[in-house]
Design an enzyme around this catalytic site. Structure first.
Site, short mmCIF file in Angstrom:
data_model
loop_
_atom_site.label_atom_id
_atom_site.label_comp_id
_atom_site.label_asym_id
_atom_site.label_seq_id
_atom_site.Cartn_x
_atom_site.Cartn_y
_atom_site.Cartn_z
N TYR A 233 0.79 -1.24 0.00
CA TYR A 233 0.00 0.00 0.00
C TYR A 233 0.82 1.29 0.00
CZ TYR A 233 0.76 -0.99 4.99
OH TYR A 233 1.32 -1.32 6.20
N LYS A 234 2.13 1.20 0.12
CA LYS A 234 2.93 2.44 0.13
C LYS A 234 3.34 2.79 -1.30
CE LYS A 234 4.79 1.40 4.76
NZ LYS A 234 4.15 2.37 5.64
N ARG A 382 7.20 13.96 8.13
CA ARG A 382 7.73 13.12 7.04
C ARG A 382 7.10 13.52 5.71
NH1 ARG A 382 7.10 6.77 7.74
NH2 ARG A 382 4.97 7.40 7.40
#
Ligand SMILES: Cc1ncc(COP(=O)(O)O)c(C=O)c1O
Length: 423
Positions: A233-234, A382
């Site tokens: 999913y990243k 991030r």
């Protein structure tokens, strides 16, 4: 956006650089392979990748035609049964893994449990598992649990201390489980050096590729990695909760004794025998019935990589993160930020992390301005870059908004201080 007189020339220069870099970008057109709102700068593809344009149509077909009309026949007629291996091979291509070594399914956590246990069982008589004290929590919990189940001991050793630990106790190490990219700081470790150091000591190397798969070349076969796991999913953009994957090097497959002996990994699943005989190859890493909708969404998502080399992705990703850092140096000076991601290109993954005491409300204030990143406790902002859909202009826009949000004290708004369930 307001800019002070002294930053205006620097901003102009950054704008010109962004424009030149984007004009020369060979991957610029790939953004069309994704559905992204025009008014959003999306820098959280290291948590949840954006929606690939191929997915909605493919999923609609799977739901309406394959499931709705084909019903159970689709297990054969649409090769649902083969999907874990088929999707595994597509992921394997991005990982430098020849076909027949990667299976898609389940979650990273489950794959970690299977992989670490199987690796430890391949090294009987060795009592240590090594893992990073700064590893993602699930990796730490699973290492601890596997060690308790098998009567092993976990040694929490940072990558920088591995050589010393291996020199002293390498002969006792069964398996080392590490991530090439630190999920917080974005620091990239030397996969080749770590893999060979662990293997020279006689242990097996398992990599967690959650922050590397689809983000940078990892060359699993070339490095002789033993096992690897990662999520879908990243950077693979397979969707929320997309299936994960496990890679088992071909040379280990016949001996791998995985703990979750589900019927899908049986040599003859429809023989329905009461005795477990593992499938001969990597099929033995299958567990139970796979989540077909998610698996086929991931398969469609992976078409976003068609015709693209991981080296191209890496080159652009480094250009983006390098440019982001330059923008931060220029525009965030004296505003309380520290760039914690290494500046040397060979030491950084595909994200930039900034330290700031107000990281959480700042990330929320930024999101309200249409720039989406995330926060990792206690104080890191991030910003992940997916080279397939992020531009240099996005980098500059994000940093400019961050500067403005801080300058206007927007992060002090009480609505940005309340923690949501997911940060
Ligand atoms: C390195 C790493 N491993 C594992 C996970 C998550 O595991 P799972 O996919 O089972 O939720 C993450 C999530 O961000 C991660 O960063």
């Amino acid at each position: 956006m307001n800019v002070s007189a002294e930053t205006a020339p620097a901003l102009e220069e950054l704008r010109a650089r962004a424009s030149a870099l984007d004009t020369a970008d060979p991957l610029a057109a790939q953004r069309e392979r994704f559905v992204l709102p025009d008014d959003i700068v999306y820098l959280d593809g290291n948590s949840l990748g954006a929606l690939p344009a191929a997915v909605p149509g493919a999923l609609a077909d799977v739901v309406h035609r394959q499931w709705g009309t084909g019903l159970i026949r689709s297990w054969n007629e649409h090769q649902w049964w083969q999907a874990p291996l088929r999707v595994g091979d597509l992921i394997g291509r991005l990982l430098g893994a020849a076909p027949g070594q990667t299976v898609a399914g389940d979650s990273t956590t489950v794959q970690l449990f299977n992989g670490l246990t199987a690796a430890a069982r391949l090294r009987p008589g060795r009592r240590l598992m090594l893992t990073d004290p700064g590893h993602f929590p699930t990796d730490q919990y699973i290492a601890d649990s596997v060690a308790r189940l098998l009567g092993l001991e976990v040694r929490w050793v940072a990558v920088d201390d591995l050589a010393r630990c291996l020199a002293e106790q390498g002969h006792e190490v069964a398996v080392a489980g590490y991530s090439p990219v630190d999920y917080r700081t974005g620091e990239l470790h030397d996969m080749a050096a770590v893999t060979s150091a662990v293997q020279e000591a006689g242990g097996l190397m398992l990599w967690d590729l959650c922050h590397a798969a689809g983000a940078l070349p990892v060359r699993l076969d070339e490095l002789g990695v033993d096992l690897a796991v990662g999520c879908g999913y990243k950077f693979l953009s397979g969707g929320p909760g997309a299936p994960a994957f496990i890679y088992i090097a071909r040379r280990h497959q016949a001996a791998v004794d995985q703990p979750l002996t589900g019927w899908n990994g049986h040599a003859e699943p429809f023989g329905l025998s009461g005795d477990y005989t593992p499938a001969p190859g990597v099929e033995r890493a299958r567990i139970g019935t796979p989540p077909i909708l998610s698996l086929l969404a991931l398969e469609a998502a992976l078409t976003a990589f068609d015709g693209i080399d991981m080296e191209q992705i890496r080159a652009k990703s480094l250009s983006l993160t390098g440019f982001f850092t330059d923008c931060a140096d220029t525009l965030l000076d004296e505003l309380g930020f520290t760039v914690v991601t290494p500046r040397e290109p060979h030491r950084r993954g595909s994200q930039v992390a900034l330290r700031h005491p107000d990281a959480y409300p700042l990330v929320r204030a930024l999101a309200a301005r249409g720039v989406i990143g995330d926060m990792r406790a206690p104080d890191l902002l991030r910003f992940g870059v997916n080279a397939l859909y992020v531009s240099h202009r996005d980098m500059l826009t994000a940093v400019r908004h961050l500067r403005e949000a801080v300058a206007h004290g927007e992060h002090r708004d009480p609505r940005f201080l309340r923690r949501a369930a997911v940060t």
